[in-house]
Enzyme design. Structure first.
Site, short mmCIF file in Angstrom:
data_model
loop_
_atom_site.label_atom_id
_atom_site.label_comp_id
_atom_site.label_asym_id
_atom_site.label_seq_id
_atom_site.Cartn_x
_atom_site.Cartn_y
_atom_site.Cartn_z
N GLU A 82 15.46 11.73 -17.26
CA GLU A 82 15.26 12.58 -18.44
C GLU A 82 16.38 12.43 -19.48
O GLU A 82 16.24 12.85 -20.63
CB GLU A 82 15.16 14.04 -18.02
CG GLU A 82 16.41 14.59 -17.38
CD GLU A 82 16.26 16.03 -16.91
OE1 GLU A 82 17.29 16.64 -16.55
OE2 GLU A 82 15.12 16.53 -16.89
N GLY A 130 6.74 -4.91 -7.63
CA GLY A 130 6.16 -6.01 -8.40
C GLY A 130 4.78 -5.68 -8.91
O GLY A 130 4.46 -5.88 -10.09
N VAL A 166 0.87 -1.16 0.00
CA VAL A 166 0.00 0.00 0.00
C VAL A 166 0.92 1.22 0.00
O VAL A 166 1.81 1.33 0.83
CB VAL A 166 -0.91 0.03 1.25
CG1 VAL A 166 -1.74 1.30 1.27
CG2 VAL A 166 -1.80 -1.20 1.28
N ASN A 202 3.40 -2.66 -9.27
CA ASN A 202 3.49 -1.59 -10.25
C ASN A 202 3.83 -2.13 -11.64
O ASN A 202 3.26 -1.73 -12.65
CB ASN A 202 4.56 -0.56 -9.85
CG ASN A 202 4.20 0.22 -8.61
OD1 ASN A 202 3.05 0.25 -8.18
ND2 ASN A 202 5.20 0.85 -8.01
N GLY A 248 10.68 3.97 -12.84
CA GLY A 248 11.50 2.81 -13.17
C GLY A 248 10.66 1.55 -13.36
O GLY A 248 10.97 0.71 -14.21
N ASP A 249 9.61 1.43 -12.58
CA ASP A 249 8.73 0.27 -12.72
C ASP A 249 8.00 0.30 -14.06
O ASP A 249 7.85 -0.74 -14.72
CB ASP A 249 7.70 0.25 -11.58
CG ASP A 249 8.34 0.09 -10.22
OD1 ASP A 249 9.43 -0.52 -10.15
OD2 ASP A 249 7.77 0.58 -9.23
#
EC number: 2.7.1.15
Length: 291
Positions: free
Chosen positions: A208, A39, A10, A41, A236-237
């Site tokens: 970026e 995981g 959460v 995400n 990143g996910d």
């Protein structure tokens, strides 16, 4: 099919004007509660891009766990390997400042009770995507037993059993994780160190500035689009999810990274750690091709 082995948390996000310094108290301007965990995400972001996804994870036997299962089903994710443990569901505490930067503290909860025997009969598919917010012995078993393309997002970069890298086809650290894993500030040397174990490629994500792909034969920088970031949580996910999706579709590595860069950049223009849906991207960015 893409199989994601990883964490669910959460997410409790506290938006602040600026990060506190040591010993200082600052006031939150806003608090949001949502679904997170690297995981989760990645699994959800893969599904939102149209992939068939199985999620292998552990949640608690609490309200948060029940909400998570409902959420996964709404996102059309296979939850047959999501284990319910007799503990609390993991929680991530996120500080988000006005520059879109984040600081995160994670209380693992049920994530730390996902054991190697829990993932038996769950390792099928074309691409495996995993991270390090769960037990290392689970990550190692997943990578060593999967018969397909194996991607490890080494976050957080606290890898005690470096032999895990021997089972990785593609490693996807950000700049900080890249330095921590290689113990070097020299990118060429660091890549050489990691490629002595990693089988195919190391992809360093640089926000970026795009990404750099290192293989044994060459290195190439893949740029991304310029955006005004609002919230970099989960970028990143989203990158890793998009990378897995396009590699599963048969794209070559450079083309898949190009798509992943763009989708990750778009994801930081809105709040939250989850990636955008393919149709949302095409509607807002009609000049960008995702096919």
């Amino acid at each position: 099919m893409i199989t994601v082995v990883g964490s669910y948390n959460v997410d409790m996000t506290f938006r602040v004007e600026r990060f506190p310094v040591v010993g200082e108290t600052v006031f939150a301007q806003e608090i949001r509660v949502g679904h997170g965990g690297k995981g989760s995400n990645q699994a959800v972001s893969c599904a939102r891009l149209g992939a068939s996804v199985k999620f292998v994870a552990a949640i608690g036997n609490d309200v948060n766990g029940a909400n998570a299962l409902r959420f996964f089903r709404e996102e059309k994710i296979d939850v047959s390997c999501v284990k319910v443990k007799n503990t609390f569901t993991g929680v991530a505490y996120i500080l988000l400042n006005d520059k879109g930067e984040v600081m995160i503290v994670v209380n693992r909860g049920a994530n730390n009770e996902l054991f190697p025997e829990d993932i038996d009969d769950c390792l099928k598919g074309d691409v495996l995507l995993t991270q390090l917010e769960i037990r290392e012995d689970v990550v190692k078993k997943a990578l060593s037993n999967f018969h397909g393309l194996r991607i490890l997002n080494p976050a957080p970069a606290e890898l005690k059993d470096v032999s895990i890298l021997n089972y990785v086809d593609i490693l996807t650290p950000n700049e900080v994780e890249f330095k921590e894993l290689s113990n070097s500030d020299d990118m060429i040397y660091a890549a050489d160190v990691l490629l002595k174990r990693v089988r195919q490629a190391v992809i360093v994500t640089m926000g970026e500035k795009g990404s750099v792909i290192f293989t044994r034969n060459k290195s190439v920088r893949i740029p991304t689009i310029r955006v005004d970031p609002v919230d970099t949580t989960g970028a990143g996910d989203v990158f890793n999810a998009a990378l897995a999706v396009y590699l599963e579709k048969g794209y070559d590595l450079e083309s898949a990274v190009e798509k992943a860069n763009i989708i990750a950049s778009i994801s930081v223009t809105t709040y939250g750690a989850l990636g955008p849906r393919k149709e949302e991207i095409e509607e807002k960015f009609s000049d960008i091709s995702l096919d």
